[in-house]
Design an enzyme around this catalytic site. Structure first.
Site, PDB file in Angstrom:
ATOM      1  N   LYS A 233       0.836  -1.200   0.000  1.00 23.24           N
ATOM      2  CA  LYS A 233       0.000   0.000   0.000  1.00 23.24           C
ATOM      3  C   LYS A 233       0.876   1.257   0.000  1.00 23.24           C
ATOM      4  O   LYS A 233       1.943   1.246   0.624  1.00 23.24           O
ATOM      5  CB  LYS A 233      -0.861   0.032   1.273  1.00 23.24           C
ATOM      6  CG  LYS A 233      -2.036  -0.923   1.291  1.00 23.24           C
ATOM      7  CD  LYS A 233      -2.818  -0.748   2.586  1.00 23.24           C
ATOM      8  CE  LYS A 233      -3.980  -1.728   2.683  1.00 23.24           C
ATOM      9  NZ  LYS A 233      -5.050  -1.467   1.703  1.00 23.24           N
ATOM     10  N   ARG A 307     -10.482 -11.235   2.004  1.00 25.13           N
ATOM     11  CA  ARG A 307     -11.366 -12.276   1.467  1.00 25.13           C
ATOM     12  C   ARG A 307     -10.669 -13.630   1.445  1.00 25.13           C
ATOM     13  O   ARG A 307     -11.298 -14.674   1.511  1.00 25.13           O
ATOM     14  CB  ARG A 307     -11.875 -11.848   0.085  1.00 25.13           C
ATOM     15  CG  ARG A 307     -10.820 -11.685  -0.931  1.00 25.13           C
ATOM     16  CD  ARG A 307     -11.252 -10.832  -2.129  1.00 25.13           C
ATOM     17  NE  ARG A 307     -11.218  -9.401  -1.848  1.00 25.13           N
ATOM     18  CZ  ARG A 307     -11.542  -8.455  -2.740  1.00 25.13           C
ATOM     19  NH1 ARG A 307     -11.955  -8.789  -3.947  1.00 25.13           N
ATOM     20  NH2 ARG A 307     -11.494  -7.183  -2.407  1.00 25.13           N
TER      21      ARG A 307
HETATM   22  N1  BES Z   1      -8.144  -3.584   4.418  1.00 27.93           N
HETATM   23  C1  BES Z   1      -8.350  -3.182   3.086  1.00 27.93           C
HETATM   24  C2  BES Z   1      -9.674  -2.455   2.883  1.00 27.93           C
HETATM   25  C3  BES Z   1      -9.876  -1.138   3.561  1.00 27.93           C
HETATM   26  C4  BES Z   1      -9.145  -0.015   3.178  1.00 27.93           C
HETATM   27  C5  BES Z   1     -10.853  -1.022   4.520  1.00 27.93           C
HETATM   28  C6  BES Z   1      -9.380   1.182   3.812  1.00 27.93           C
HETATM   29  C7  BES Z   1     -11.074   0.174   5.134  1.00 27.93           C
HETATM   30  C8  BES Z   1     -10.344   1.287   4.785  1.00 27.93           C
HETATM   31  C9  BES Z   1      -8.355  -4.385   2.138  1.00 27.93           C
HETATM   32  O1  BES Z   1      -7.593  -5.460   2.507  1.00 27.93           O
HETATM   33  C10 BES Z   1      -7.866  -3.886   0.836  1.00 27.93           C
HETATM   34  O2  BES Z   1      -6.756  -3.461   0.779  1.00 27.93           O
HETATM   35  N2  BES Z   1      -8.713  -3.939  -0.172  1.00 27.93           N
HETATM   36  C11 BES Z   1      -8.402  -3.465  -1.471  1.00 27.93           C
HETATM   37  C12 BES Z   1      -8.877  -4.488  -2.459  1.00 27.93           C
HETATM   38  C13 BES Z   1      -8.350  -4.287  -3.844  1.00 27.93           C
HETATM   39  C14 BES Z   1      -6.867  -4.594  -3.897  1.00 27.93           C
HETATM   40  C15 BES Z   1      -9.097  -5.212  -4.778  1.00 27.93           C
HETATM   41  C16 BES Z   1      -9.136  -2.143  -1.671  1.00 27.93           C
HETATM   42  O3  BES Z   1     -10.263  -2.002  -1.196  1.00 27.93           O
HETATM   43  O4  BES Z   1      -8.555  -1.276  -2.312  1.00 27.93           O
HETATM   44 ZN    ZN Z   2      -5.542  -5.323   1.839  1.00 23.39          ZN
END
Ligand code: BES
Ligand code: ZN
Ligand code: ZN
Length: 454
Positions: A233, A307
């Site tokens: 990230k 997931r």
């Molecule tokens: N933990 C994050 C989702 C998240 C981000 C929840 C900010 C609350 C606030 C999750 O694991 C994630 O990174 N999801 C990605 C998925 C994408 C790579 C398909 C997202 O939502 O960008």
């Molecule tokens: Zn993630």
């Protein structure tokens, strides 16, 4: 749990009133009280401390609110009162709203910063009401504490300690699989996501209650820190990822409410607890994993890890065909884009249950918003070399595609399934809701469960 709530008959009365009703209230009181208020009240002052006019001691408090029906009417009160013990005056429903918002508003996460503690305790005399407010607020305090704790102190082993404490407190049975035990017992996906961390991945598993009672299973995403993995990230997106175990915190808070209320269910709480870290043995984009259920998944993005850990836990949960299966997860950024940070989205395979929970949310001012399991979007996470991919090439509909991915691992024909995509965090202060970790949709869900199983 809040030490500010006490079970007692004694306490300085707090009268809740609205601006239009204030005059009437004053007229019912001694002329001297009325004169005192008229002479001393400042413009916009909503908390009036009324002295005993002979001794000078505090004799009562008047709190002027916008509406007596507001769930959060006393959410900012605790910080405004001097040291003492207080009690709300009113009917049971009003006292419940006032006390719940009072205690929730008095929350502080103070493990690393000593701030002046709130000195104004709240007494409730009716035993049932005291217990109800105490149990609900303790559940939400638990969620907040778990989420607020820095990741270094809230790794899978720390979540396990919370499970152990809860099972000891309420007499449940706890077991866990740690590290390579996950492979031996066929939880490959949980192991894969968590294997790059020195804090070993775990599956935490608590059962509680009469084994012949209806089966309710809660599953929570326990990603103790989400760096994104090799698909790292950016800094801003990683900054608050200590809260990525917010789903686990939600199910532990809800479990606390259920067990404290002795709800006649056979409860099971499953949390896949991992750190999504970067190391030489981290899982990679393009890898394919054979999940517990046997569905093969191609990793498109290591940041879609929630997931992945959930799918093995859901497959295990589904195996015993519970009467109801609910998961909570900080699953997607997309859900916040759709609904903002203050409204949790949820999905349901059973429309009646969804409608009932929506109704509870409206009633209790703990709103939740249903999003669609729109099957057509399943095509967005197809893979050329595996049954499915863990995410698709487009970010559009990201919360829906994540929910559809999870749906592959449950069996709605035998078990109704609810999935909450939660924020677990207050980004701004609102009455009763300090900035930081938060449990959303829990009062609504708990109230639904009480009506259904209680
Ligand atoms: N933990 C994050 C989702 C998240 C981000 C929840 C900010 C609350 C606030 C999750 O694991 C994630 O990174 N999801 C990605 C998925 C994408 C790579 C398909 C997202 O939502 O960008
Ligand atoms: Zn993630
Ligand atoms: Zn995550």
């Amino acid at each position: 749990m809040s030490t500010l709530l006490v079970h007692s008959q004694e306490g300085t009365p707090i009268h809740l009133t609205t601006e239009p009703q204030l005059d009437g209230w004053l007229s019912e009181n001694a002329q001297t009280t009325k004169s005192f208020v008229l002479a001393t009240r400042q413009e916009g002052q909503n908390v009036l401390l009324i002295p005993d006019l002979t001794s000078g001691a505090l004799s009562s408090v008047v709190c002027v609110v916008d509406s007596l029906d507001d769930q959060w009417l006393a959410g900012d009160l605790a910080k405004q009162l001097p040291q003492g013990v207080y009690q709300f005056i009113g009917d049971e429903a009003l006292i419940e709203r006032a006390a719940t918002s009072y205690i929730l508003g008095a929350y502080k996460y103070s493990a690393y910063k000593k701030t002046a503690p709130i000195q104004a305790k709240l007494a409730i005399s009716a035993p049932k009401l005291y217990k109800k407010v105490s149990d609900i607020t303790a559940g939400i305090y638990l969620v907040r504490d778990l989420v607020n704790t820095p990741a270094a102190d809230m790794m899978p082993q720390h979540l396990a300690e919370t499970f152990i404490e809860l099972s000891e407190q309420f007499g449940g049975e706890f077991k866990q699989f740690i590290g390579d035990e996950l492979l031996e017992h066929n939880y490959p996906t949980i192991h894969m996501v968590g294997r790059a961390s020195d804090n070993k991945p775990r599956l935490l598993d608590l059962t509680w209650g009469d084994e012949n009672a209806p089966k309710l299973t809660l599953v929570g995403k326990g990603v103790c820190f989400d760096s994104g993995g090799l698909d790292l990230k950016p800094a801003a997106g990683m900054r608050n990822m200590k809260k990525d175990m917010g789903g686990a915190a939600h199910v532990l808070g809800l479990a606390h409410m259920i067990m404290a209320a002795n709800l006649p269910v056979r409860l099971r709480v499953l949390v896949p607890a991992v750190e999504n870290a970067v190391s030489k043995n981290a899982f990679r984009p393009g890898d394919v994993i054979v999940t517990r259920k046997g569905i093969t998944v191609e990793i498109d993005n290591t940041d879609a890890e929630g997931r992945l850990v959930l799918c093995d836990a859901l497959a295990e949960a589904q195996a015993e065909q519970p009467d109801l299966l609910i998961d909570f997860a900080t699953l997607t950024g997309a859900c916040r884009i759709a609904l903002g940070t203050e409204l949790p989205g949820f999905y349901s395979t059973d429309q009646q249950i969804a409608s009932d929970i929506i109704a509870e949310g409206l009633e209790l001012n703990d709103p939740v918003w249903q999003l669609p399991l729109f099957d057509q979007y399943k095509a967005l996470f197809k893979s050329d070399i595996a049954d499915i991919a863990n995410c698709g090439s487009t970010p559009f509909g990201g919360s829906i595609t994540a929910a559809l991915y999870l749906k592959e691992f449950v069996e709605p024909e035998t078990t109704p399934w609810l999935h909450f995509d939660v924020m677990a965090w207050n980004v701004r202060h609102l009455p009763g809701r300090p900035v930081g970790g938060e449990g959303l949709g829990l009062r609504a869900t708990f109230s639904y469960l009480q009506k259904r199983f209680g």
